[in-house]
Design a protein around this motif. Structure first.
Motif, PDB file in Angstrom:
ATOM      1  N   GLU A   1       7.259 -16.951 -56.034  1.00 12.05           N
ATOM      2  CA  GLU A   1       7.019 -15.879 -56.711  1.00 12.05           C
ATOM      3  C   GLU A   1       5.389 -15.576 -56.769  1.00 12.05           C
ATOM      4  O   GLU A   1       5.513 -14.570 -56.590  1.00 12.05           O
ATOM      5  N   ALA A   2       5.469 -16.683 -57.523  1.00 15.33           N
ATOM      6  CA  ALA A   2       3.891 -16.475 -58.136  1.00 15.33           C
ATOM      7  C   ALA A   2       2.851 -16.439 -57.288  1.00 15.33           C
ATOM      8  O   ALA A   2       1.537 -16.464 -57.602  1.00 15.33           O
ATOM      9  N   ASP A   3       3.435 -17.159 -56.220  1.00 17.25           N
ATOM     10  CA  ASP A   3       1.814 -17.987 -55.463  1.00 17.25           C
ATOM     11  C   ASP A   3       1.949 -16.913 -54.431  1.00 17.25           C
ATOM     12  O   ASP A   3       2.604 -16.882 -53.626  1.00 17.25           O
ATOM     13  N   PRO A   4       0.898 -16.481 -53.847  1.00 15.07           N
ATOM     14  CA  PRO A   4       0.239 -16.320 -52.522  1.00 15.07           C
ATOM     15  C   PRO A   4       0.519 -17.256 -51.187  1.00 15.07           C
ATOM     16  O   PRO A   4       0.359 -16.657 -50.519  1.00 15.07           O
ATOM     17  N   LYS A   5       0.342 -17.941 -51.746  1.00 18.06           N
ATOM     18  CA  LYS A   5      -0.010 -19.065 -50.750  1.00 18.06           C
ATOM     19  C   LYS A   5       1.160 -20.190 -50.874  1.00 18.06           C
ATOM     20  O   LYS A   5       1.367 -20.861 -50.147  1.00 18.06           O
ATOM     21  N   ALA A   6       2.760 -18.783 -51.034  1.00 10.26           N
ATOM     22  CA  ALA A   6       3.558 -19.368 -51.033  1.00 10.26           C
ATOM     23  C   ALA A   6       4.586 -19.994 -48.926  1.00 10.26           C
ATOM     24  O   ALA A   6       4.844 -21.431 -49.400  1.00 10.26           O
ATOM     25  N   ALA A   7       4.118 -19.220 -48.557  1.00  6.60           N
ATOM     26  CA  ALA A   7       4.886 -19.760 -47.807  1.00  6.60           C
ATOM     27  C   ALA A   7       4.368 -20.569 -46.500  1.00  6.60           C
ATOM     28  O   ALA A   7       4.942 -21.596 -46.206  1.00  6.60           O
ATOM     29  N   THR A   8       2.835 -20.837 -46.767  1.00 10.22           N
ATOM     30  CA  THR A   8       2.276 -22.049 -45.990  1.00 10.22           C
ATOM     31  C   THR A   8       2.316 -23.252 -46.515  1.00 10.22           C
ATOM     32  O   THR A   8       2.900 -24.373 -45.686  1.00 10.22           O
ATOM     33  N   LYS A   9       2.387 -23.054 -47.863  1.00  7.36           N
ATOM     34  CA  LYS A   9       3.209 -24.568 -48.629  1.00  7.36           C
ATOM     35  C   LYS A   9       4.560 -24.697 -48.694  1.00  7.36           C
ATOM     36  O   LYS A   9       4.415 -26.010 -47.953  1.00  7.36           O
ATOM     37  N   VAL A  10       5.678 -23.767 -48.509  1.00  7.62           N
ATOM     38  CA  VAL A  10       6.660 -24.512 -48.051  1.00  7.62           C
ATOM     39  C   VAL A  10       7.172 -24.472 -46.236  1.00  7.62           C
ATOM     40  O   VAL A  10       7.735 -25.846 -46.386  1.00  7.62           O
ATOM     41  N   GLN A  11       6.128 -23.326 -45.828  1.00  3.51           N
ATOM     42  CA  GLN A  11       6.419 -24.021 -44.075  1.00  3.51           C
ATOM     43  C   GLN A  11       5.664 -25.524 -44.169  1.00  3.51           C
ATOM     44  O   GLN A  11       6.208 -26.472 -43.133  1.00  3.51           O
ATOM     45  N   ALA A  12       4.345 -25.300 -44.849  1.00  2.00           N
ATOM     46  CA  ALA A  12       4.058 -27.411 -44.516  1.00  2.00           C
ATOM     47  C   ALA A  12       5.092 -28.515 -44.799  1.00  2.00           C
ATOM     48  O   ALA A  12       5.319 -29.169 -44.355  1.00  2.00           O
ATOM     49  N   ILE A  13       5.918 -28.145 -45.700  1.00  3.48           N
ATOM     50  CA  ILE A  13       7.116 -29.171 -46.762  1.00  3.48           C
ATOM     51  C   ILE A  13       8.000 -29.479 -45.032  1.00  3.48           C
ATOM     52  O   ILE A  13       8.771 -30.754 -45.185  1.00  3.48           O
ATOM     53  N   GLU A  14       8.428 -28.447 -45.139  1.00  2.00           N
ATOM     54  CA  GLU A  14       9.345 -28.248 -43.739  1.00  2.00           C
ATOM     55  C   GLU A  14       8.753 -29.365 -42.323  1.00  2.00           C
ATOM     56  O   GLU A  14       9.247 -29.647 -42.175  1.00  2.00           O
ATOM     57  N   ARG A  15       7.222 -28.619 -42.583  1.00  8.99           N
ATOM     58  CA  ARG A  15       6.939 -29.300 -40.866  1.00  8.99           C
ATOM     59  C   ARG A  15       6.756 -30.671 -40.885  1.00  8.99           C
ATOM     60  O   ARG A  15       7.095 -31.700 -40.573  1.00  8.99           O
ATOM     61  N   GLU A  16       6.362 -31.022 -41.816  1.00  2.64           N
ATOM     62  CA  GLU A  16       5.376 -32.684 -42.522  1.00  2.64           C
ATOM     63  C   GLU A  16       6.869 -33.661 -42.222  1.00  2.64           C
ATOM     64  O   GLU A  16       6.976 -34.522 -41.458  1.00  2.64           O
ATOM     65  N   ARG A  17       8.339 -33.503 -43.284  1.00  4.12           N
ATOM     66  CA  ARG A  17       9.703 -34.096 -42.682  1.00  4.12           C
ATOM     67  C   ARG A  17      10.468 -33.187 -42.078  1.00  4.12           C
ATOM     68  O   ARG A  17      11.870 -33.858 -42.814  1.00  4.12           O
ATOM     69  N   SER A  18       9.962 -32.284 -41.390  1.00  4.71           N
ATOM     70  CA  SER A  18      10.923 -31.806 -40.262  1.00  4.71           C
ATOM     71  C   SER A  18      12.211 -32.984 -40.040  1.00  4.71           C
ATOM     72  O   SER A  18      13.647 -32.713 -40.317  1.00  4.71           O
ATOM     73  N   ALA A  19      11.823 -34.291 -39.437  1.00  6.81           N
ATOM     74  CA  ALA A  19      13.299 -35.067 -39.221  1.00  6.81           C
ATOM     75  C   ALA A  19      14.405 -35.314 -40.485  1.00  6.81           C
ATOM     76  O   ALA A  19      16.188 -35.149 -39.757  1.00  6.81           O
ATOM     77  N   GLU A  20      13.468 -35.737 -41.172  1.00  2.00           N
ATOM     78  CA  GLU A  20      14.384 -35.893 -42.289  1.00  2.00           C
ATOM     79  C   GLU A  20      14.958 -34.988 -42.962  1.00  2.00           C
ATOM     80  O   GLU A  20      15.970 -34.511 -42.818  1.00  2.00           O
ATOM     81  N   TRP A  21      14.548 -33.603 -42.906  1.00  5.18           N
ATOM     82  CA  TRP A  21      15.134 -32.518 -43.405  1.00  5.18           C
ATOM     83  C   TRP A  21      16.644 -32.223 -42.444  1.00  5.18           C
ATOM     84  O   TRP A  21      18.102 -31.714 -42.633  1.00  5.18           O
ATOM     85  N   VAL A  22      16.444 -32.223 -41.052  1.00  2.70           N
ATOM     86  CA  VAL A  22      17.174 -32.260 -39.994  1.00  2.70           C
ATOM     87  C   VAL A  22      18.224 -33.525 -40.503  1.00  2.70           C
ATOM     88  O   VAL A  22      19.501 -32.483 -40.302  1.00  2.70           O
ATOM     89  N   ALA A  23      17.925 -34.197 -40.245  1.00  2.00           N
ATOM     90  CA  ALA A  23      18.845 -35.509 -40.973  1.00  2.00           C
ATOM     91  C   ALA A  23      19.877 -34.898 -41.964  1.00  2.00           C
ATOM     92  O   ALA A  23      21.389 -35.110 -42.200  1.00  2.00           O
ATOM     93  N   TYR A  24      19.094 -34.903 -43.085  1.00  2.00           N
ATOM     94  CA  TYR A  24      20.375 -34.869 -44.094  1.00  2.00           C
ATOM     95  C   TYR A  24      20.771 -33.303 -43.661  1.00  2.00           C
ATOM     96  O   TYR A  24      22.583 -33.078 -44.837  1.00  2.00           O
ATOM     97  N   LEU A  25      20.221 -31.893 -43.351  1.00  2.00           N
ATOM     98  CA  LEU A  25      21.030 -30.829 -43.203  1.00  2.00           C
ATOM     99  C   LEU A  25      22.530 -31.920 -42.129  1.00  2.00           C
ATOM    100  O   LEU A  25      23.709 -30.696 -41.933  1.00  2.00           O
ATOM    101  N   THR A  26      21.741 -32.242 -41.099  1.00  2.00           N
ATOM    102  CA  THR A  26      23.441 -32.333 -40.103  1.00  2.00           C
ATOM    103  C   THR A  26      24.584 -33.242 -40.864  1.00  2.00           C
ATOM    104  O   THR A  26      25.605 -33.389 -40.949  1.00  2.00           O
ATOM    105  N   MET A  27      24.014 -34.785 -41.605  1.00  2.00           N
ATOM    106  CA  MET A  27      25.222 -34.673 -42.531  1.00  2.00           C
ATOM    107  C   MET A  27      25.382 -33.896 -43.718  1.00  2.00           C
ATOM    108  O   MET A  27      27.185 -33.973 -44.275  1.00  2.00           O
TER     109      MET A  27
END
Length: 168
Positions: free
Chosen positions: A58-84
């Motif tokens: 909430e305090a970081d104006p560049k939060a959207a960019t950072k959060v999207q980068a985290i999702e993008r960098e490990r997207s396969a892992e996140w999708v696997a965890y979400l599926t499980m």
């Protein structure tokens, strides 16, 4: 706190991370939620707690960019965890639906509670009642109570042991 962080992540363009936090039911989903919080905390330089991460986002104006980068960098892992995690949640819900009526499963807890009550009755409640009311109500013979408890433990505990050893 995880459930309040999930919509924030979705609104910042990270729907997979938000869904992982929303699906948190323990087990695999709990591990996945912890990994999401750790990755976010590392990116924002805060303690790995949902509260600290939410405050930093909430305090970081560049939060959207950072959060999207985290999702993008490990997207396969996140999708696997979400599926499980989704499969685990669906399995738990399916088990709840198949549990049936209270008559199909409630007799075991009822018998256990009754046995606990009988031991308390014989050892605590009845002596107090007899002493305070001046009555002489006879207790359940201890050997009968012990035999009943042993029989119940053999049926309930032994049945589960046999099922776990021999399978269903």
């Amino acid at each position: 706190m995880l459930s309040s962080l999930a919509p924030v992540l979705v609104s910042l363009g990270a729907p997979i991370l938000g869904s992982i936090l929303r699906t948190n039911v323990g087990g695999v989903a709990g591990e996945a939620s912890a990994l999401v919080i750790e990755a976010l905390a590392k990116s924002f330089g805060v303690q790995p707690t949902p509260e600290a991460v939410k405050t930093a986002i909430e305090a970081d104006p560049k939060a959207a960019t950072k959060v999207q980068a985290i999702e993008r960098e490990r997207s396969a892992e996140w999708v696997a965890y979400l599926t499980m995690a989704t499969a685990q949640r669906d399995h738990l819900l399916d088990r709840e639906d198949k549990r049936g009526s209270v008559f199909s499963w409630g007799w075991r807890p009822a018998m256990s509670w009754m046995l606990l009550f009988l031991w308390c009755w014989n050892g605590v409640i009845l002596p107090v009642v007899n002493a305070t009311a001046g009555t002489s109500i006879a207790p359940i013979p201890w050997e009968h109570l012990l035999g009943f408890a042993g029989l119940w433990l053999a049926i309930y505990g032994g049945g589960h042991t046999i099922k776990s050893v021999l399978g269903r």
